[in-house]
Every structure is written in C-alpha cells, then in structure tokens.
Write a protein that holds these residues in place. Sequence first.
Motif, PDB file in Angstrom:
ATOM      1  N   ASP A   1       0.842  -1.201   0.000  1.00  0.00           N
ATOM      2  CA  ASP A   1       0.000   0.000   0.000  1.00  0.00           C
ATOM      3  C   ASP A   1       0.874   1.248   0.000  1.00  0.00           C
ATOM      4  OD1 ASP A   1      -2.288  -1.553   0.116  1.00  0.00           O
ATOM      5  OD2 ASP A   1      -2.395  -1.495   2.313  1.00  0.00           O
ATOM      6  N   GLY A   2       0.489   2.214  -0.816  1.00  0.00           N
ATOM      7  CA  GLY A   2       1.211   3.476  -0.867  1.00  0.00           C
ATOM      8  C   GLY A   2       2.284   3.558  -1.927  1.00  0.00           C
ATOM      9  N   VAL A   3       2.479   2.482  -2.718  1.00  0.00           N
ATOM     10  CA  VAL A   3       3.496   2.487  -3.773  1.00  0.00           C
ATOM     11  C   VAL A   3       2.826   2.740  -5.119  1.00  0.00           C
ATOM     12  CG1 VAL A   3       5.253   1.150  -5.000  1.00  0.00           C
ATOM     13  CG2 VAL A   3       4.959   0.874  -2.516  1.00  0.00           C
ATOM     14  N   THR A   4       3.330   3.732  -5.849  1.00  0.00           N
ATOM     15  CA  THR A   4       2.847   4.028  -7.198  1.00  0.00           C
ATOM     16  C   THR A   4       4.048   4.178  -8.125  1.00  0.00           C
ATOM     17  OG1 THR A   4       0.941   5.244  -6.312  1.00  0.00           O
ATOM     18  CG2 THR A   4       1.485   5.595  -8.639  1.00  0.00           C
ATOM     19  N   VAL A   5       4.039   3.449  -9.219  1.00  0.00           N
ATOM     20  CA  VAL A   5       5.112   3.549 -10.213  1.00  0.00           C
ATOM     21  C   VAL A   5       4.511   4.095 -11.498  1.00  0.00           C
ATOM     22  CG1 VAL A   5       6.918   2.343 -11.478  1.00  0.00           C
ATOM     23  CG2 VAL A   5       6.300   1.582  -9.168  1.00  0.00           C
ATOM     24  N   LEU A   6       5.039   5.205 -11.971  1.00  0.00           N
ATOM     25  CA  LEU A   6       4.514   5.874 -13.161  1.00  0.00           C
ATOM     26  C   LEU A   6       5.399   5.590 -14.376  1.00  0.00           C
ATOM     27  CD1 LEU A   6       3.727   9.381 -11.620  1.00  0.00           C
ATOM     28  CD2 LEU A   6       2.183   7.424 -11.848  1.00  0.00           C
ATOM     29  N   ASP A   7       4.743   5.378 -15.506  1.00  0.00           N
ATOM     30  CA  ASP A   7       5.477   5.231 -16.760  1.00  0.00           C
ATOM     31  C   ASP A   7       5.568   6.614 -17.405  1.00  0.00           C
ATOM     32  OD1 ASP A   7       6.648   4.423 -19.124  1.00  0.00           O
ATOM     33  OD2 ASP A   7       4.764   3.716 -20.010  1.00  0.00           O
ATOM     34  N   ASP A   8       6.423   7.469 -16.843  1.00  0.00           N
ATOM     35  CA  ASP A   8       6.532   8.845 -17.340  1.00  0.00           C
ATOM     36  C   ASP A   8       7.940   9.182 -17.814  1.00  0.00           C
ATOM     37  OD1 ASP A   8       7.657   8.795 -14.831  1.00  0.00           O
ATOM     38  OD2 ASP A   8       6.748  10.659 -14.133  1.00  0.00           O
ATOM     39  N   TRP A   9       8.711   8.164 -18.194  1.00  0.00           N
ATOM     40  CA  TRP A   9      10.040   8.399 -18.757  1.00  0.00           C
ATOM     41  C   TRP A   9       9.876   8.829 -20.210  1.00  0.00           C
ATOM     42  CZ3 TRP A   9      14.883   9.480 -18.122  1.00  0.00           C
ATOM     43  CH2 TRP A   9      15.829   9.175 -19.104  1.00  0.00           C
ATOM     44  N   THR A  10      10.388  10.018 -20.551  1.00  0.00           N
ATOM     45  CA  THR A  10      10.234  10.547 -21.906  1.00  0.00           C
ATOM     46  C   THR A  10      11.582  10.815 -22.565  1.00  0.00           C
ATOM     47  OG1 THR A  10      10.041  12.820 -21.060  1.00  0.00           O
ATOM     48  CG2 THR A  10       7.990  11.593 -21.393  1.00  0.00           C
ATOM     49  N   GLY A  11      12.622  10.135 -22.127  1.00  0.00           N
ATOM     50  CA  GLY A  11      13.930  10.319 -22.739  1.00  0.00           C
ATOM     51  C   GLY A  11      13.911   9.966 -24.213  1.00  0.00           C
ATOM     52  N   MET A  12      14.776  10.621 -24.981  1.00  0.00           N
ATOM     53  CA  MET A  12      14.788  10.377 -26.424  1.00  0.00           C
ATOM     54  C   MET A  12      15.276   8.966 -26.746  1.00  0.00           C
ATOM     55  SD  MET A  12      18.101  12.520 -27.740  1.00  0.00           S
ATOM     56  CE  MET A  12      19.760  12.170 -27.145  1.00  0.00           C
ATOM     57  N   GLY A  13      16.079   8.390 -25.854  1.00  0.00           N
ATOM     58  CA  GLY A  13      16.561   7.029 -26.051  1.00  0.00           C
ATOM     59  C   GLY A  13      16.226   6.148 -24.874  1.00  0.00           C
ATOM     60  N   GLN A  14      16.568   4.846 -24.991  1.00  0.00           N
ATOM     61  CA  GLN A  14      16.215   3.883 -23.938  1.00  0.00           C
ATOM     62  C   GLN A  14      14.763   4.102 -23.528  1.00  0.00           C
ATOM     63  OE1 GLN A  14      18.817   1.974 -24.657  1.00  0.00           O
ATOM     64  NE2 GLN A  14      19.066   1.397 -22.522  1.00  0.00           N
ATOM     65  N   ARG A  15      13.905   4.162 -24.527  1.00  0.00           N
ATOM     66  CA  ARG A  15      12.533   4.619 -24.324  1.00  0.00           C
ATOM     67  C   ARG A  15      11.676   3.691 -23.481  1.00  0.00           C
ATOM     68  NH1 ARG A  15      10.699   6.933 -30.310  1.00  0.00           N
ATOM     69  NH2 ARG A  15      11.778   8.950 -30.151  1.00  0.00           N
ATOM     70  N   THR A  16      12.042   2.409 -23.425  1.00  0.00           N
ATOM     71  CA  THR A  16      11.148   1.465 -22.750  1.00  0.00           C
ATOM     72  C   THR A  16      11.775   0.846 -21.502  1.00  0.00           C
ATOM     73  OG1 THR A  16      11.826  -0.359 -24.215  1.00  0.00           O
ATOM     74  CG2 THR A  16       9.946   0.963 -24.889  1.00  0.00           C
ATOM     75  N   THR A  17      12.680   1.587 -20.866  1.00  0.00           N
ATOM     76  CA  THR A  17      13.225   1.137 -19.588  1.00  0.00           C
ATOM     77  C   THR A  17      12.304   1.499 -18.422  1.00  0.00           C
ATOM     78  OG1 THR A  17      14.465   3.197 -19.356  1.00  0.00           O
ATOM     79  CG2 THR A  17      15.624   1.336 -20.360  1.00  0.00           C
ATOM     80  N   ALA A  18      11.295   2.340 -18.697  1.00  0.00           N
ATOM     81  CA  ALA A  18      10.375   2.815 -17.660  1.00  0.00           C
ATOM     82  C   ALA A  18      11.137   3.491 -16.524  1.00  0.00           C
ATOM     83  CB  ALA A  18       9.517   1.670 -17.118  1.00  0.00           C
ATOM     84  N   SER A  19      12.144   4.287 -16.867  1.00  0.00           N
ATOM     85  CA  SER A  19      13.008   4.923 -15.868  1.00  0.00           C
ATOM     86  C   SER A  19      12.405   6.213 -15.323  1.00  0.00           C
ATOM     87  CB  SER A  19      14.388   5.199 -16.473  1.00  0.00           C
ATOM     88  OG  SER A  19      14.991   4.010 -16.914  1.00  0.00           O
ATOM     89  N   GLY A  20      11.127   6.140 -14.969  1.00  0.00           N
ATOM     90  CA  GLY A  20      10.436   7.340 -14.539  1.00  0.00           C
ATOM     91  C   GLY A  20      10.263   7.444 -13.045  1.00  0.00           C
ATOM     92  N   THR A  21       9.047   7.740 -12.606  1.00  0.00           N
ATOM     93  CA  THR A  21       8.784   8.138 -11.234  1.00  0.00           C
ATOM     94  C   THR A  21       8.231   6.993 -10.386  1.00  0.00           C
ATOM     95  OG1 THR A  21       8.317  10.393 -11.958  1.00  0.00           O
ATOM     96  CG2 THR A  21       7.486   9.759  -9.791  1.00  0.00           C
ATOM     97  N   THR A  22       8.727   6.895  -9.156  1.00  0.00           N
ATOM     98  CA  THR A  22       8.144   6.034  -8.133  1.00  0.00           C
ATOM     99  C   THR A  22       7.746   6.911  -6.954  1.00  0.00           C
ATOM    100  OG1 THR A  22       9.477   4.114  -8.762  1.00  0.00           O
ATOM    101  CG2 THR A  22       8.539   4.117  -6.547  1.00  0.00           C
TER     102      THR A  22
END
Length: 412
Positions: A202-223
């Motif tokens: 409970d309380g964990v949210t992982v966002l798919d908000d990585w918008t880098g021009m490369g390595q686009r699908t590493t999901a290196s965004g926000t937790t």
Amino acid sequence: MTETDILTDRPATRQERRRGAPAAQLRSEAEAIAEVTRLSAGFRAGAIARDRGRLLPFDEVAALKQAGLFAITVPKAFGGLEASAVTVAEVTRLLSAADPSIGQIPQNHFCFLPVFSFGSPEQAQFFYGRVLAGDSIGNAHSENTRKRAGVYEHDLRKVEGGWTVTGRKFYSTGAIFADWIPFIGYDDQQRQLMFFVDAAADGVTVLDDWTGMGQRTTASGTTIFEKVFIPDAHVFPYYKAGDSSRPTRLLAALIHSAIDLGIAEEALSDAKYYILNNNRPWIDNPHEEHAQEPFIIQKFGELGFAVRSAQRLLRHAAQEIDRARTQDDAEAAIGAGLATADARIACAQAALAVADQLFPLTGARATLETYDLDRHWRNARTHTLHDPLRWKLYHLGNYYLNGVEPGPRSLI
C-alpha cells in the motif's frame, strides 16, 4: 513478532498471491547464455515497434524471469548458480544487442542482489529464495532534483517493527516490472541502509513517465512512496558493500559497459546490412558496389576496431572483477576498478562512434523512419550519460600520473 515470523510465517503479499508457476532453475552458466541467446532473437524482432510506440516489454521481462535468468547470481550457498561477472556481462551484452532497453532493466537487480548477503541468514534465505522463485529487483533511490547525487529528500521515519517512507523518486529503471523496489536511506549513525519495498505494498505508485529520447522502454520514470511501511526484516546494512572499488559496486559499471557494447555491436551489424543490401554507389565511386568504396571500407574498419577493442576490455574487466571477488584485497579491487573504467570508456565511445557514423556510411535514405536506425544513436547518447566519462578519465589520469587512488565515493 520475530524477524523469522516477518519473513516466513506471514500472510502472502499481493504479489505472491498473483504469481504463477515458479521460475525455471538454470543448471549452468553455459545454459544461461544459451537461454538468453534464444530469448534475444525474439526480443530483437519487436525492438523497433517497442521503440516507436514506447511499448513497455512486460512480456519480455516476464520471459526472462520465468527462464530463471534473474536468478543466475544467487550464491551457491542459497541454491543459485553464483554466476561470474563474465557471464553477467555476456548476458547483458546479448540482451542489449537485441534491445538495450531490455538489457538495462536487470542492471539494478544484479547490482543490488548481493546486498541480501549483508543481512541475517534468515533475511538472505528469504530474499534469495524469492529471487530463485522468479522475483526481480527494481530501483528507486535517485531523485529528480538539483541536489548532489546521494542527497535524498524522502521522509524516512523509524516506527515500531520497521520504517515508513514518503517521497518521490526518479530514474526508477525496472521498478514497474519489479517485485521489490529498493531505495537508500541512513540510520542514526549516518550509515547507508537499503530498504526493499514490496512493489505491491500500500502506498506504492510507479509511473510510466520516462520521456527520454533514447532507452525509451526502460520505464526509468517516477516512483511515489506515500507512508509506505517497510518491516525491519526488509532493511539491509548497505554500508557493508564498501567503497566504489569493491566488486559489488563495480558490477554496476561493468553492466553499463555491456549495454553500450550491445548497442555498438547491433549498430555496426545494421550498418553492414544496409551497406551490403540497400546502398547504391556514389557517382565518384569507381566500383559497382557501395561496399567497395575505399573510404567506406576504411571507416568500417575503424569502427570495427573500436568495437573489438571494447569487447576485449569488457571481458578483461569482468575477469578482474571475478579475481577481486576471490582475493578480496585492496590491490585486486583497485585493479578491477581501473579495468572497469577502461571498459566503460571504450564501450561508451564505441557505441557513440558507430551510432553516429552509421549515417555518413549509409546516406540520407537510412534516416527514414521505416529503418528506425536512429534508435541506435538515441540509445547510445542517452545511456552513455548515466555517469560522466570525464570523471573516469580524471581518476585514471590522477592515478597513473600522481598515484592518487579514486576516493571511496568516486564512481570510477
């Protein structure tokens, strides 16, 4: 309640309830290489579509888990292969050649997995057992601020039986696919601890908000952590990992090197295919084929040399890390650190050079979207920014010129 109660005799987490069949158990490092070679062929086929659409590789990561590839570095004492750094680098290289975003996703997993050995025997048994069953480790220790790396803004509080954390993290590579999301904090003596958060807590949210021009699908965004509870049994003394010259930390740079090498190899392979199959000879070329133009041959030779040199340096660095693990002394550790810095620089430079020169070698038509060849440059340019090469060169120069070893917090 005792630590053992928390680790074993407790209700199943949501992630445990949703798990299917346990992961396969690989019997040797050779079998691991064969399995990742097989899987990579399928991953390569979908790499362009995933890059164009920013389609996260959930199925591909699940296949890696199910095949047992996330468990290859579990120590033999806990039922694992305890794979060498040489094998980890090779697995990463193969995955990254097929799709460097997929190759980057297990990086934090392999780097943080040794931390389980710093805890109690019960902690190690539990977490290594979960990894053998198919769990993976993500990452959420960095923050998107202007403060120096390693300075954290999360609200971490000690409570009865554990800790609570509230905060916002970034560069969360692998977290969206992971079963455990670690972050770093400090105890009352300012020693580093690593907290492993149940990804389904409970309380964990992982966002798919990585918008880098490369390595686009590493999901290196926000937790995002909102008053997330972490029991004491999920907290480890990360300070026992030692300084940056220790093998557990050098593995991170080695894996990053292997990702860059995979990008370089695939870009060179795509350049070769395009030259041999799609290019027409330039008007001044006295030969019937573009591939026979002497300037093209010369440049291809330079790029091939850069890639082959990087291959050798990567393997040497992996061997030095394996040697340092067995010897566990300062001399072996600094040797492994210097070798790893060499590999990191060579692999990054090879990836950037090949990805950039691919287009002068092939021409304007190669920039068409249908080929998606620009993904190699975008991936190389993005991933090689992970840690600045200028500081690796500085530390190498200061050591060889002045005999000054890199400091304990330096990322050589």
